[in-house]
Design an enzyme around this catalytic site. Structure first.
Site, PDB file in Angstrom:
ATOM      1  N   THR A 199       0.869  -1.182   0.000  1.00 41.62           N
ATOM      2  CA  THR A 199       0.000   0.000   0.000  1.00 41.62           C
ATOM      3  C   THR A 199       0.902   1.226   0.000  1.00 41.62           C
ATOM      4  OG1 THR A 199      -0.007   0.079   2.385  1.00 41.62           O
ATOM      5  CG2 THR A 199      -1.764  -1.166   1.346  1.00 41.62           C
TER       6      THR A 199
ATOM      7  N   LYS B 258     -12.430  18.967  10.524  1.00 34.41           N
ATOM      8  CA  LYS B 258     -13.217  19.049  11.758  1.00 34.41           C
ATOM      9  C   LYS B 258     -13.428  20.512  12.104  1.00 34.41           C
ATOM     10  CE  LYS B 258     -11.251  14.694  12.953  1.00 34.41           C
ATOM     11  NZ  LYS B 258     -10.094  14.653  12.033  1.00 34.41           N
TER      12      LYS B 258
ATOM     13  N   GLU C   3      -5.932  -3.543  -0.090  1.00 26.82           N
ATOM     14  CA  GLU C   3      -6.246  -4.579   0.908  1.00 26.82           C
ATOM     15  C   GLU C   3      -7.482  -5.403   0.530  1.00 26.82           C
ATOM     16  OE1 GLU C   3      -5.319  -1.530   1.502  1.00 26.82           O
ATOM     17  OE2 GLU C   3      -4.234  -1.304   3.404  1.00 26.82           O
TER      18      GLU C   3
ATOM     19  N   TRP D  16     -18.088  17.437  11.178  1.00 25.03           N
ATOM     20  CA  TRP D  16     -17.198  17.032  10.094  1.00 25.03           C
ATOM     21  C   TRP D  16     -17.645  17.613   8.766  1.00 25.03           C
ATOM     22  CZ3 TRP D  16     -16.048  11.068  10.806  1.00 25.03           C
ATOM     23  CH2 TRP D  16     -15.290  10.904  11.976  1.00 25.03           C
TER      24      TRP D  16
END
Ligand code: AMP
Length: 542
Positions: A185, A439, A330, A444
């Site tokens: 990754t 934030k 993944e 959010w």
């Protein structure tokens, strides 16, 4: 009581055996690194994969050994994968867009014994080879005539090396859970981590990903995997195309708009897949040259959020269906595809577009849930957002060599690091990477949502939104824009454009024009770099 059916192991070489037997004359077309267009068939690819396997065995490569590939999408790369896995060795795809030090780090971590490399990457490897002590031999994916002089250890031209084997060879036998592929990754923080696919996971992933509602393939399909084999297995296409007998059109090293367009047209491609940045180049080319797409029917776009303006351009200007997809290394990588279910077909195009903007629903074989900070499952109402978790037979259970420790929660789910909503119909929408979410005043703000709207402005080529520290609100959004050629939109232009489209408290506090937005090795906006570049920037509202 157990069932009494055969235990037919899910092995990768069964895919190329099948393609050779049932679709032996189906074409695999490649733009070679040396320049010309090369044509072969699944029958020939299978034969040469057997030669690769036999030749590797003669070089002493055995079950469990890692063999790196630093290569573009071509039939040679494809043969190499099947040959490597056919003796139970592991193909390790190395992303050439990584920094040289990162390449050295992952080759050493993987303890690769050989590297198959395209001509393109000889300079990188020559500069690195002193740092790659585990590499015993470099196989250059070319023929003797194009083999340059090189100081690489035991370097050999692939075609010369291959010709020393006659292909009279039997695939090795082993358990279907045997490791087959390794892909690291990109790891924006810390060292990259290796995802170790098995034969079983790759075969199952191909079955999962090639469904009609996902990346659909059939013998009548002419498929161009633009997404590289080194980016999460070319989203499974290197396995699912032969599994379904689809024609493959491999674009090699040339991914610019003109080259992609040429292959799409000459090879009558009807299905293709890649990240948004590739399609930005193609659409730019089509618009500039006033070209039409005459054979393309479907494009799957994922890897980062596909802006609605891109979906609209493909569908309305060129008559090409877009399917937005999400996934990760993944997950082998397909996690969801925005196929439109009958219940999601809206009355108007605008309604359908709202669904297409989402990252889609999880196919059979991928379980998905969103959870709050206490790992409590959140409802599928399309509003509440939480951490996105997944489980399935092609989802990682742990990283190579146990790096990062235990990565599954108590329910066996993997935390994707993405924040998302899921609606009543099952469509998931990514709000952000957990670490990119802004934030503000305890709430959010989704940077992706603002970016999606901003690129809808006619003067904007690309947009990114990052959080900037703010004394009162903690963080506030800053909009960063690459203008289209010859345009200089002002902050007022952009903010006026966004005003009717997003909530007031989501409105960016400012806009900055830049000539370029940095991208990661897999084509995502590099927010880490952007945050670094703007770390001393002060918002006018602060
Ligand atoms: P990679 O392993 O390099 O493919 O990166 C996986 C990550 O890319 C995911 O966890 C997401 O953050 C991001 N990603 C992939 N597809 C999408 C998409 N369609 N929209 C938004 N983010 C995406």
């Amino acid at each position: 009581m157990l069932g009494q059916m055969q235990d037919w192991p899910l092995l990768i070489h069964k895919i190329i055996d099948f393609a050779g037997a049932q679709h032996g004359r189906q074409e695999v077309v490649s733009r070679l690194i040396e320049g010309p267009i090369h044509r072969t068939t699944y029958g020939a690819v299978r034969g040469r994969a057997l030669q690769v396997a036999q030749r590797l065995a003669r070089d002493g490569i055995k079950l469990g050994d890692r063999v790196a590939t630093l290569a573009w999408n071509t039939s040679r790369h494809l043969e190499a994968w099947y040959g490597i896995t056919g003796i139970g060795a592991i193909y390790h795809t190395v992303n050439p867009r990584l920094f040289p030090e990162q390449i050295a780090w992952i080759v050493n971590h993987a303890e690769d014994r050989m590297i198959f490399t395209d001509l393109t990457f000889l300079p990188i490897l020559e500069a690195l080879q002193d740092k790659l002590p585990t590499i015993e031999r470099y196989v250059v994916l070319t023929d003797g005539a194009h083999m340059p002089a090189t100081k690489l250890r035991n370097a050999v031209a692939y075609e010369d090396w291959l010709s020393e084997a006659d292909g009279d060879f039997r695939w090795a036998e082993f358990d279907e859970r045997t490791a087959a592929g390794l892909c690291y990754t990109s790891g924006t923080t810390g060292n990259p981590k290796g995802v170790l696919y098995s034969h079983r996971s790759n075969v199952l992933h191909s079955l999962i990903a090639s469904g009609l509602d996902a990346l659909p393939l059939a013998p009548s399909t002419s498929c161009m995997p633009v997404v590289p084999m080194f980016h999460a297995n070319s989203w499974g296409l290197a396995f699912s195309c032969p599994m379904k007998g689809a024609k493959m059109v491999m674009p090699g090293a040339k991914l610019d708009g003109a080259s992609i367009y040429e292959l799409l047209e000459t090879e009558k491609v009807d299905f293709t897949a890649a990240v948004p940045t590739v399609w930005l180049m193609l659409l730019g080319y089509l618009q500039k040259e006033q070209k039409k797409l005459t054979t393309l029917k479907l494009v799957v776009i994922g890897g980062s959020a596909c802006p609605p303006a891109m979906i609209r351009a493909f569908e309305q200007d060129y008559g090409v269906e877009v399917r937005h997809a999400w996934g990760m290394t993944e997950m082998s990588p397909i996690g969801s595809v925005a196929y439109i279910k009958p219940e999601a077909r809206g009355e108007t195009y605008e309604e359908v577009l709202k669904v297409k903007m989402k990252q889609g629903y999880a196919p059979f074989g991928v379980e998905m849930r969103i959870v709050d900070d206490d790992n409590k499952e959140l409802p599928w109402d399309g509003k509440r957002f939480g951490r996105l978790k997944v489980a399935g037979p092609a989802v990682a259970q742990s990283y190579f060599k146990g790096e990062g420790g235990d990565i599954l929660d108590e329910n066996g789910f993997f935390d994707t690091g993405d924040v998302a909503t899921i609606d009543e119909q099952g469509y998931m929408q990514i709000t952000d990477r957990a670490k990119d979410v802004i934030k503000s005043g305890g709430e959010w703000i989704s940077s992706i949502d603002i970016e999606n709207f901003a690129v809808g402005h006619p003067d904007v080529a690309e947009a990114a939104v990052i959080g900037i520290a703010h004394p009162k609100w903690d963080e506030r959004p800053l909009l960063i824009v690459v203008p289209k050629e010859g345009k200089t939109p002002t902050p007022e232009d952009l903010l006026d454009f966004l005003k009717p489209r997003i909530a007031k408290w989501w409105m960016p506090d400012d806009m900055q024009l830049v000539t370029e937005i940095p991208h990661t090795a897999t084509g995502k906006i590099n927010k880490l770099k952007l945050r670094e570049a703007f770390k001393d920037y002060k918002l006018p509202t602060a």
